[in-house]
Scaffold this active site. Structure first.
Site, PDB file in Angstrom:
ATOM      1  N   ASP A 154       0.850  -1.193   0.000  1.00 12.89           N
ATOM      2  CA  ASP A 154       0.000   0.000   0.000  1.00 12.89           C
ATOM      3  C   ASP A 154       0.884   1.241   0.000  1.00 12.89           C
ATOM      4  OD1 ASP A 154      -2.394  -1.422   0.078  1.00 12.89           O
ATOM      5  OD2 ASP A 154      -2.384  -1.529   2.254  1.00 12.89           O
ATOM      6  N   ASP A 188      -6.998  -1.136  -4.694  1.00 12.05           N
ATOM      7  CA  ASP A 188      -8.076  -0.700  -3.805  1.00 12.05           C
ATOM      8  C   ASP A 188      -8.889   0.419  -4.444  1.00 12.05           C
ATOM      9  OD1 ASP A 188      -7.246  -2.464  -1.797  1.00 12.05           O
ATOM     10  OD2 ASP A 188      -5.857  -0.996  -0.959  1.00 12.05           O
TER      11      ASP A 188
END
Length: 210
Positions: A154, A188
């Site tokens: 991430d 995401d």
């Protein structure tokens, strides 16, 4: 005029390939170019590249250690297969399904697939990252984890509001406040954008097919 089945398949295939490659390129660049916790300002203080690794679910949530990770990754694979089969069934009759619905579903599919790649293979091909070490590629199978136990990379951090609340506020006065703290990735974003697009612009389609 509705797009032909062949044209829809071609567009959706290109969209899938482009977004999946983009997601993986960004992750690899971050994984091999930054240490854990390292931050790069992109647009001032409200959009940063901040490298963290996700042990489990989206936005850094955990899920029951290695056993939970096996379950979660397996569930993701099953859901991706089912979603792919659903999209394929819709494409078979392009006149019945709005193309926007297929695009939204494909974005969700790509996002889920992008994070599955991390879980399946990153533990096999990368050294572990840390605050003091930037990871490199290793021979296949000699990485930091087993198959299906890779960590999701991430890096997108958007603290739109980062301030100290006024002291006169009851209860929360004087506290540090950050609005939107989750750190996420391109995959995401695909899931979120695809789901919101379907919710806001194509909810009538799904309500009419019940």
């Amino acid at each position: 005029m509705a797009l032909s089945r062949k044209t829809q398949i071609w567009i959706l295939s290109v969209l899938t390939a482009v977004m999946l490659v983009f997601d993986q390129v960004v992750k690899v660049l971050v994984k091999t170019g930054m240490s854990i916790g390292q931050s790069i300002d992109v647009f001032g203080d409200w959009f940063k590249i901040l490298f963290v690794e996700n042990e489990g679910m989206a936005f850094g949530m955990a899920y029951g250690g290695d056993a939970g990770k096996y379950v979660l990754t397996s569930l993701r694979i099953v859901l991706v297969v089912l979603l792919f089969l659903y999209i394929r069934s819709l494409v078979r009759d392009p006149k019945k399904t709005p193309f926007g619905v297929l695009v939204g579903l494909t974005l969700v599919l790509v996002g889920a697939l992008g994070n599955i790649v991390d879980c399946l293979f990153y533990g096999l091909i990368f050294e572990p990252s840390s605050m003091l070490h930037t990871a490199s590629f290793v021979p296949f199978g000699q990485g930091y984890g087993k198959f299906m136990l890779g960590k999701v990379v991430d890096m997108i951090y958007c603290p739109l509001i980062d301030t100290t609340l006024p002291s006169w506020l009851p209860i929360w006065g004087g506290r540090h406040f950050v609005f939107f703290q989750p750190i996420f990735n391109v995959a995401d974003s695909c899931i979120t954008c695809g789901a919101l697009y379907l919710l806001f612009f194509h909810w009538r389609y799904f309500s009419s097919t019940k």
